[in-house]
Design an enzyme around this catalytic site. Structure first.
Site, PDB file in Angstrom:
ATOM      1  N   ARG A  73      10.600  45.350   3.903  1.00  0.00           N
ATOM      2  CA  ARG A  73       9.215  45.209   4.333  1.00  0.00           C
ATOM      3  C   ARG A  73       8.530  44.160   3.477  1.00  0.00           C
ATOM      4  O   ARG A  73       8.834  44.009   2.302  1.00  0.00           O
ATOM      5  CB  ARG A  73       8.469  46.533   4.163  1.00  0.00           C
ATOM      6  N   TYR A 201      13.457  43.102  10.504  1.00  0.00           N
ATOM      7  CA  TYR A 201      13.886  44.142   9.576  1.00  0.00           C
ATOM      8  C   TYR A 201      13.086  45.437   9.668  1.00  0.00           C
ATOM      9  O   TYR A 201      11.856  45.415   9.559  1.00  0.00           O
ATOM     10  CB  TYR A 201      13.853  43.640   8.119  1.00  0.00           C
ATOM     11  N   GLY A 203      11.055  48.480   8.907  1.00  0.00           N
ATOM     12  CA  GLY A 203       9.639  48.799   9.047  1.00  0.00           C
ATOM     13  C   GLY A 203       8.794  47.647   9.556  1.00  0.00           C
ATOM     14  O   GLY A 203       7.680  47.867  10.042  1.00  0.00           O
ATOM     15  N   LYS A 210       6.757  52.763  10.556  1.00  0.00           N
ATOM     16  CA  LYS A 210       5.639  52.642   9.609  1.00  0.00           C
ATOM     17  C   LYS A 210       4.370  52.140  10.300  1.00  0.00           C
ATOM     18  O   LYS A 210       3.270  52.600  10.014  1.00  0.00           O
ATOM     19  CB  LYS A 210       6.001  51.682   8.486  1.00  0.00           C
ATOM     20  N   HIS A 230       3.847  59.977   4.618  1.00  0.00           N
ATOM     21  CA  HIS A 230       5.183  59.460   4.267  1.00  0.00           C
ATOM     22  C   HIS A 230       5.972  60.597   3.616  1.00  0.00           C
ATOM     23  O   HIS A 230       6.164  60.620   2.409  1.00  0.00           O
ATOM     24  CB  HIS A 230       4.994  58.285   3.288  1.00  0.00           C
ATOM     25  N   SER A 252       8.979  54.748  -1.205  1.00  0.00           N
ATOM     26  CA  SER A 252      10.200  54.199  -0.622  1.00  0.00           C
ATOM     27  C   SER A 252      11.331  54.170  -1.652  1.00  0.00           C
ATOM     28  O   SER A 252      11.122  53.786  -2.804  1.00  0.00           O
ATOM     29  CB  SER A 252       9.922  52.786  -0.122  1.00  0.00           C
ATOM     30  N   ALA A 253      12.518  54.589  -1.187  1.00  0.00           N
ATOM     31  CA  ALA A 253      13.722  54.616  -2.027  1.00  0.00           C
ATOM     32  C   ALA A 253      13.535  55.461  -3.286  1.00  0.00           C
ATOM     33  O   ALA A 253      13.989  55.094  -4.365  1.00  0.00           O
ATOM     34  CB  ALA A 253      14.186  53.196  -2.377  1.00  0.00           C
ATOM     35  N   CYS A 254      12.850  56.593  -3.143  1.00  0.00           N
ATOM     36  CA  CYS A 254      12.658  57.516  -4.272  1.00  0.00           C
ATOM     37  C   CYS A 254      13.188  58.910  -3.980  1.00  0.00           C
ATOM     38  O   CYS A 254      12.759  59.884  -4.608  1.00  0.00           O
ATOM     39  CB  CYS A 254      11.189  57.574  -4.667  1.00  0.00           C
ATOM     40  N   ASP A 277      11.265  60.995   6.522  1.00  0.00           N
ATOM     41  CA  ASP A 277      10.410  59.837   6.198  1.00  0.00           C
ATOM     42  C   ASP A 277       8.954  60.018   6.608  1.00  0.00           C
ATOM     43  O   ASP A 277       8.067  59.596   5.888  1.00  0.00           O
ATOM     44  CB  ASP A 277      10.986  58.584   6.860  1.00  0.00           C
ATOM     45  N   ARG A 374      20.780  49.364   4.624  1.00  0.00           N
ATOM     46  CA  ARG A 374      20.457  50.670   5.218  1.00  0.00           C
ATOM     47  C   ARG A 374      21.373  51.012   6.384  1.00  0.00           C
ATOM     48  O   ARG A 374      22.052  50.149   6.932  1.00  0.00           O
ATOM     49  CB  ARG A 374      19.005  50.665   5.691  1.00  0.00           C
TER      50      ARG A 374
HETATM   51  P1  GTP Z   1      12.677  55.306   2.170  1.00  0.00           P
HETATM   52  O1  GTP Z   1      13.676  55.453   3.255  1.00  0.00           O
HETATM   53  O2  GTP Z   1      12.624  53.917   1.600  1.00  0.00           O
HETATM   54  O3  GTP Z   1      11.311  55.802   2.506  1.00  0.00           O
HETATM   55  O4  GTP Z   1      13.177  56.095   0.880  1.00  0.00           O
HETATM   56  P2  GTP Z   1      13.735  57.543   0.539  1.00  0.00           P
HETATM   57  O5  GTP Z   1      12.713  58.208  -0.319  1.00  0.00           O
HETATM   58  O6  GTP Z   1      14.246  58.271   1.714  1.00  0.00           O
HETATM   59  O7  GTP Z   1      14.929  57.120  -0.396  1.00  0.00           O
HETATM   60  P3  GTP Z   1      16.369  57.734  -0.624  1.00  0.00           P
HETATM   61  O8  GTP Z   1      16.451  59.217  -0.530  1.00  0.00           O
HETATM   62  O9  GTP Z   1      17.315  57.016   0.247  1.00  0.00           O
HETATM   63  O10 GTP Z   1      16.560  57.301  -2.149  1.00  0.00           O
HETATM   64  C1  GTP Z   1      17.242  56.196  -2.496  1.00  0.00           C
HETATM   65  C2  GTP Z   1      17.452  56.035  -3.979  1.00  0.00           C
HETATM   66  O11 GTP Z   1      17.047  57.129  -4.760  1.00  0.00           O
HETATM   67  C3  GTP Z   1      18.928  55.850  -4.243  1.00  0.00           C
HETATM   68  O12 GTP Z   1      19.074  54.880  -5.234  1.00  0.00           O
HETATM   69  C4  GTP Z   1      19.354  57.227  -4.711  1.00  0.00           C
HETATM   70  O13 GTP Z   1      20.518  57.168  -5.484  1.00  0.00           O
HETATM   71  C5  GTP Z   1      18.150  57.655  -5.517  1.00  0.00           C
HETATM   72  N1  GTP Z   1      17.996  59.119  -5.599  1.00  0.00           N
HETATM   73  C6  GTP Z   1      17.777  59.987  -4.586  1.00  0.00           C
HETATM   74  N2  GTP Z   1      17.675  61.258  -5.031  1.00  0.00           N
HETATM   75  C7  GTP Z   1      17.814  61.185  -6.378  1.00  0.00           C
HETATM   76  C8  GTP Z   1      17.796  62.149  -7.425  1.00  0.00           C
HETATM   77  O14 GTP Z   1      17.607  63.340  -7.211  1.00  0.00           O
HETATM   78  N3  GTP Z   1      17.979  61.680  -8.699  1.00  0.00           N
HETATM   79  C9  GTP Z   1      18.179  60.370  -8.974  1.00  0.00           C
HETATM   80  N4  GTP Z   1      18.368  60.001 -10.249  1.00  0.00           N
HETATM   81  N5  GTP Z   1      18.212  59.421  -8.011  1.00  0.00           N
HETATM   82  C10 GTP Z   1      18.022  59.823  -6.738  1.00  0.00           C
HETATM   83  C1  SPV Z   2      10.392  52.533   3.464  1.00  0.00           C
HETATM   84  O1  SPV Z   2      10.390  51.409   2.935  1.00  0.00           O
HETATM   85  O2  SPV Z   2       9.638  53.460   3.086  1.00  0.00           O
HETATM   86  C2  SPV Z   2      11.325  52.818   4.578  1.00  0.00           C
HETATM   87  C3  SPV Z   2      12.110  51.709   5.135  1.00  0.00           C
HETATM   88  O3  SPV Z   2      11.385  53.953   5.018  1.00  0.00           O
HETATM   89  S1  SPV Z   2      11.224  50.730   6.270  1.00  0.00           S
HETATM   90  O4  SPV Z   2      11.290  51.387   7.580  1.00  0.00           O
HETATM   91  O5  SPV Z   2      11.851  49.415   6.319  1.00  0.00           O
HETATM   92  O6  SPV Z   2       9.848  50.622   5.863  1.00  0.00           O
HETATM   93 MN    MN Z   3       9.905  55.333   4.013  1.00  0.00          MN
END
Ligand code: GTP
Ligand code: SPV
Ligand code: MN
Length: 588
Positions: A73, A201, A203, A210, A230, A252-254, A277, A374
């Site tokens: 994004r 790409y 989002g 989103k 979210h 995101s990615a947390c 999500d 992804r």
């Molecule tokens: P979006 O799709 O971007 O909204 O993100 P999301 O929150 O769904 O992210 P996702 O669960 O795919 O998390 C991705 C990252 O977080 C990866 O690098 C994982 O390894 C890391 N991760 C997820 N859960 C944990 C956890 O419990 N502990 C740690 N240390 N890392 C985690």
């Molecule tokens: C995020 O970035 O929070 C996502 C991926 O879930 S995207 O749909 O590209 O925004």
């Molecule tokens: Mn997201």
């Protein structure tokens, strides 16, 4: 007589001038045809849109490579065009609607020449749900059409539901020429319209996600008295077979996807997935908060996904249902024609193509898969899919978790004193940035309720809206902050995370059911260590204590950053948030 949708599509076609218009029906047969077209006729640069992967080990899977400048994004190029800048708030880029549309029309003029315009009718939410919304997106790339079939309920039904109504949700999407200087993702809440050009790409391009279900829907929610968030939505089954529903916001990615389908490290507990999500939260007749997931698929982060971290996702990806399964910007093991990423189960390939298709070997010292690579896969393929997934009324939420990625300061888990305090905890949330959006990674920024990139109106008003919702709830969910990401002196995560996060969820359930007490700190109520089930873990006690220690000095500094952030909202920041902030300052 043409319907409103037909007239709108005609209008978009007059501007974009595609060679052909294809109205999608969302059928499997059509998805197969679109994948064929993507393999043979459509390209991005020199790469076909889809490349078939090894169908034995990865049934129904295809590889997609996006344009190299188009991998996440782009918040800088995302605008919310309310009539006034104040409505958009300091949290959004803003342009006046008329001016924005003029600019976009110039970029869109003739952009589909030589291409097919795909018309995608879909609903966000189950069509029988009172909360569902009927939408139409047009796009000029098969990848988006196939992805939308996975992520939404795409069907001619949506057109029947819209009928003669004018208030359907509109999305105009074109990949344009991928020129980053001509890339914009613009929202027009007044018109229920998203207009996106120059990106293919996630989002930026799957406009139901989103753009509509968060940015525009948050505006609808403010007007109509509900919340678009979210958030993960999941059921937690305890050893007695009772299921408690929880929602969890994380940037995101947390960790949302991982949490939404975790495999419990504690015997007797089981997670049932509703969404990973987005959650739409409505107040039910009984005064409780009900959640639906408007989506039907995962668009999940590939790196780190394995049988060790998220076995249920690996099972989902390997399910042989032809929605199909798409991998975007992962690496390709050339000896096996299989997808690969850092942290995958398979050994590092000897001979691979990186995410851009360039030859790669482990010795290169670079990452083979893009950090924001992804997969797109149907939720219906998940072994953890909740029985309630298609329930039009949603599920009653007992607890809301608010997370972030914080190596310091923020405890593993803390319970808010009440709803108002919980809203403050969400409002003050900070998180270290990830590769999910194109900006520097690892920088701390405020990300209230994980909505910083997604709240479609003034964030000050948004805090007020949360407070109002609380007043209308007879049985508000309890609110918790969580943080899986604290590190020690050696920069190692202290908490094992993933399947072990059930230990924190169990404490939350025990609290919600009044089975355990808690210890009061300035940051909220934290567990007595004896109430956390740590069986089978060998974390030294001093490290566990560190996960709950309140670093008063660190929090003083943090408070300055919070004040700076809140300051931008001027008198749109609710007094209640100020009061909560002052209460924290006093306790520190
Ligand atoms: P979006 O799709 O971007 O909204 O993100 P999301 O929150 O769904 O992210 P996702 O669960 O795919 O998390 C991705 C990252 O977080 C990866 O690098 C994982 O390894 C890391 N991760 C997820 N859960 C944990 C956890 O419990 N502990 C740690 N240390 N890392 C985690
Ligand atoms: C995020 O970035 O929070 C996502 C991926 O879930 S995207 O749909 O590209 O925004
Ligand atoms: Mn997201």
């Amino acid at each position: 007589m043409a319907t409103p949708v037909e007239r709108w599509v005609e209008e978009q076609a007059r501007l974009a001038r595609p060679d052909r218009i294809h109205w999608c029906d969302g059928s499997e047969e059509e998805a197969r045809r679109l994948v064929e077209i993507g393999m043979k006729d459509e390209k991005i640069g020199e790469h076909a849109i889809f490349q078939e992967l090894n169908q034995k080990s990865w049934p129904t899977s295809y590889l997609h490579r996006s344009h190299p400048t188009d991998v996440a994004r782009t918040e800088k190029l995302t605008f919310v065009c309310h009539p006034t800048a104040q409505q958009a708030g300091p949290n959004n880029n803003w342009k006046a609607p008329t001016e924005a549309k003029e600019e976009l029309a110039k970029l869109t003029d003739g952009c589909m020449r030589g291409k097919t315009m795909y018309v995608l009718p879909y609903t966000m939410g189950h069509p029988d749900s009172p909360y569902a919304k009927s939408c139409v997106q047009v796009t000029d790339v098969s990848y988006v059409a196939v992805s939308m079939r996975i992520m939404t309920r795409m069907s001619r039904n949506a057109l029947e539901k819209i009928g003669k109504r004018e208030d359907f949700v509109r999305g105009l999407h074109s990949v344009g020429n991928f020129d980053p200087d001509k890339r914009f993702i613009m929202h027009f809440p007044q018109d229920n319209l998203v207009w996106s050009i120059g990106s293919g790409y996630g989002g930026n391009a799957l406009l139901g996600k989103k753009c509509f279900s968060l940015r525009i829907a948050s505006c609808l929610g403010q007007r109509e008295g509900w919340l678009a968030e979210h958030m993960v939505v999941m059921g937690i089954e305890d050893p007695e077979g009772r299921v408690t529903y929880v929602a969890a916001a994380m940037p995101s990615a947390c960790g949302k996807t991982n949490l939404a389908m975790l495999e419990s490290a504690l015997p007797g507990y089981k997670i049932w997935t509703i969404g990973d999500d987005i959650a739409w939260l409505n107040i039910g007749r009984d005064g409780r908060l009900y959640a639906i997931n408007p989506e039907t698929g995962f668009f999940g982060v590939a790196p780190g996904t394995s049988m060790k971290t998220n076995p249920n996702m690996v099972r989902t990806l390997k399910a042989a249902t032809f929605y199909p399964t798409l991998f975007t910007n992962v690496a390709l093991d050339l000896d096996h024609n299989t997808p690969w990423w850092e942290g995958a189960d398979a050994a590092t390939p000897g001979r691979a193509a990186d995410w851009q298709g360039k030859p790669w070997t482990p010795e290169d010292g670079t990452r083979a898969a893009h950090p924001n690579s992804r997969f797109t896969v149907s939720l219906y393929s998940a072994p953890t899919l909740s029985r309630e997934f298609d329930n039009p009324h949603g599920v009653p939420i007992s607890a809301i978790l608010l997370g972030g990625r914080r190596t310091q300061l923020v405890p593993l888990v803390a319970e808010a004193f009440d709803w108002e305090h919980g809203v403050f905890l969400g409002a003050r949330t900070g998180s270290e940035t990830t590769a999910a959006a194109s900006h520097q990674v690892g920088v701390l920024r405020r990300d209230p309720m994980a909505m910083r990139p997604f709240c479609g109106y003034n964030m000050g008003d948004y805090f007020g809206h949360w407070l109002d919702i609380g007043k209308r709830l007879k049985h508000p969910p309890r609110i918790y902050t969580v943080n899986w990401f604290r590190t020690d002196e050696d920069n190692q995560f202290i908490w094992p995370g993933f399947g072990d996060n059930i230990r924190v969820l169990k404490w939350v359930l025990d609290r919600v059911n009044n089975r355990v007490g808690a210890r009061e700190t300035p940051l909220g109520l934290v567990p007595n260590l004896t109430d956390l089930n740590l069986d089978g873990l060998d974390i030294p006690e001093e490290k566990m204590e560190k996960l709950f220690e309140v670093d008063r000095e660190g929090w003083q500094t943090e408070l300055q950053d919070i004040d700076k952030y809140f300051g931008q909202f001027g008198d749109r920041l609710p007094d209640e948030i100020r009061r909560q902030r002052d209460a924290l300052a006093r306790k520190l």
